[in-house]
Design an enzyme around this catalytic site. Structure first.
Site: not given
Length: 433
Positions: A26, A120, A166, A168, A317
């Site tokens: 980021r 994905r 999410s 993302q 994660d």
């Protein structure tokens, strides 16, 4: 590269953990979109983050390394037309956040990635961005890379509730909403990691966050961004491997300094403590709006737990390494409501279970999770295929250190995606008992 690890090890060390991957990504993106020059200290020079740098260089950002700092000269949201395909490598973060950023640009660009990233799903990002006015074309397979993006200068604001939490997807929508024609509202339940919101606020974005009717709500107004000076803390997702190593090995202690302690990321600490882990947190301070501090973990007798579904986004994660801890715990651990694991670098439900079974653990597949019946006595050396998933490779390596005999981790080089010197640190700091 295959790595052989002789087990029955212990560790007593202060471990230098790589910088946070989420914040490193980021920092490049915000620096490239801001006005002025952004300085980034302690940047993570791992493969995923280098993919982000390479993509933004192709989009016209001036990025250079000076005196161990990354210097980014911003483009004020006016990126250049790329002359080549934007190769995102193995990085889902690079891809999905770029889809949001490119939605604000009045040109076409093509995003692609490696064979793993091509599997994905991307519609979870492109569908809400299409509602805002951007256009997307899947060039080979529906829902997958490569994707052609055509942005639009004046996007429509959006009021959108994420079907699955999410960071993302949320971040892609926020980056797009900063250049929409009015206020956008984005909601999710439960809350995912909030680095994008915190960093963009620091850069001057008009973003307000609150909890409303149980949902985490983000209001985004059109904004310009100003350059930042960023010091990237250590990554708790990487630290988790060495924390668990200390917990499951005898006579062990690990100290990790300057580690990110953002509450949306510390689920792994909270759950390990529920399992009985001896973990202390100290020297807490705020850097760039983020909590950081020192973590000390020591050998512990763990017990099984049922993980609360609301904690899943906070540990998404870390589930492979949490599963390793569960294999050494007394009793049953259940990790469910984790469907997102199916679409990571591998199907992490299947690959985590295969890893555990190859070491002798008793474990079962749930529809969207895992059930692990812990027993240190059942565990033995094994051979594990990482399936080129960095978190599977590292989790297997930690487990291998705590069992008797020599284990082999196949395709272990993928650890460099997030932790470039993982094996050097692991085998350098841990010693045979």
């Amino acid at each position: 590269m295959n790595v052989k690890i002789e087990g029955r090890r212990k560790i007593r060390a202060k471990v230098a953990i790589p910088s946070d991957k989420s914040i490193s990504h980021r920092s490049i993106m915000i620096g490239s979109l801001a006005r002025g020059t952004t300085e980034i200290e302690n940047f993570l020079f791992a493969e995923d983050c280098l993919s982000t740098i390479n993509c933004f260089k192709k989009l016209g950002a001036e990025i250079e390394i000076k005196n161990d700092k990354v210097i980014v000269k911003g483009k004020n949201y006016s990126l250049s037309v790329p002359q080549q395909v934007l190769d995102c490598g193995n990085s889902g973060t690079t891809t999905r956040l770029l889809l949001g950023i490119l939605s604000t640009q009045e040109f076409e660009a093509v995003l692609d990635g490696d064979s793993s990233l091509r599997k994905r799903p991307m519609k979870r990002v492109t569908q809400p961005l299409s509602q805002m006015g951007a256009s997307f074309e899947f060039l080979e397979k529906e829902d997958c890379l490569p994707i052609k993006v055509k942005g639009k200068k004046n996007l429509k604001p959006i009021d959108y509730t994420l079907p699955v939490s999410s960071a993302q997807v949320k971040s892609a929508l926020i980056f797009a909403a900063l250049k929409a024609e009015g206020k956008s509202v984005i909601k999710e339940l439960p809350m995912s990691r909030d680095h994008t919101e915190l960093m963009l606020k620091s850069a001057g974005a008009d973003i307000a966050t609150c909890f409303e009717n149980g949902f985490y709500k983000i209001e985004v107004m059109p904004s310009n961004l100003e350059a930042l000076k960023i010091k990237v803390p250590s990554d708790i997702s990487s630290a988790a491997f060495f924390i668990v190593l200390a917990l499951i090995c005898e006579d062990s202690e690990v100290i990790i300094e300057n580690c990110i302690l953002n509450p949306t990321r510390t689920g792994i600490i909270d759950i390990l403590k529920q399992m009985g882990a001896d973990i202390e947190i100290g020297n807490v301070e705020i850097q760039n709006g983020e909590l950081v501090g020192t973590i000390v973990a020591r050998s512990s007798n763990l017990k099984g737990v049922v993980v609360d579904k609301n904690d899943i986004p906070r540990i998404i994660d870390e589930i492979p390494i949490l599963a390793v801890a569960a294999a050494f715990a007394d009793g049953k651990t259940i990790i469910d409501n984790a469907s997102e694991l199916r679409v990571k670098e591998s199907d992490r439900i299947k690959t985590t279970l295969e890893m555990l079974r190859n070491f002798g653990a008793e474990c079962y597949e749930l529809e969207n999770g895992l059930e692990i019946v812990g027993s240190r006595d059942n565990l033995k050396a094994g051979i594990v295929n990482s399936y080129n998933d960095h978190r599977i490779a590292m989790a297997a390596s930690i487990l291998a250190c705590a069992v008797e005999g020599e284990s082999t981790i196949l395709n272990a080089e993928c650890a460099s995606i997030s932790f470039p010197n993982f094996y050097e640190i692991l085998l350098g700091h841990s010693k045979k008992v």
